[in-house]
Motif scaffolding. Sequence first.
Motif: not given
Lengths: 113, 115
Positions: A84-110
């Motif tokens: 059940g851990d099979s999935a696309l794992y996405l990482c998101a980067s944001s400038l600050l802790w909160g209140g800003t948009e998140a930008f995603f990577g292409q993911g790792t397909r596990l």
Amino acid sequence: DAGVTQSPTHLIKTRGQQVTLRCSPISGHKSVSWYQQVLGQGPQFIFQYYEKEERGRGNFPDRFSARQFPNYSSELNVNALLLGDSALYLCASSLLWGGTEAFFGQGTRLTVV
Amino acid sequence: AQSVTQPDIHITVSEGASLELRCNYSYGATPYLFWYVQSPGQGLQLLLKYFSGDTLVQGIKGFEAEFKRSQSSFNLRKPSVHWSDAAEYFCAVGATGAAGNKLTFGGGTRVLVKP
């Protein structure tokens, strides 16, 4: 400018094994979040790290862990893999802790077999 | 707890026709709202965001969305769809304050574009 980079792009593991996924955020971004996206569903929040500290955790078992390094890159570790851990794992980067948009990577397909 | 509902799982639209994707959210305070698009096997690309101010927000690729607090909705629109708009679209609500930057996503709407 480089966006969010994740490695590897794909990997196949056997049940019971352990896996480490890596993420490099956008330059200057201090927050990294991890999401799991099972096929056919929206992403589910796993962790948020900011300034190397865990700032949020989703409803995932303790088999999931993560850390953030001084250069703000991050690793997600999953122990004792289940099918059940099979999935696309996405990482998101944001400038600050909160209140800003998140930008995603292409993911790792596990895929767990 | 915050939640997002996207009522339409699939939408098929002809190229050149208009498109509207529905999104309803549940959140106790003023939300941060986002629309992302995902092509097959790819990550998520941010289309637009709402933090505050004007309730009609413009995004990339000709998309816009309108925040309606009374209806707890943040619907996405595009006046004329191109074949390249075929993808899956996700609405998300972002936590504010002490909850950090956690995003809660809807289940997604898959858009098919007919020639």
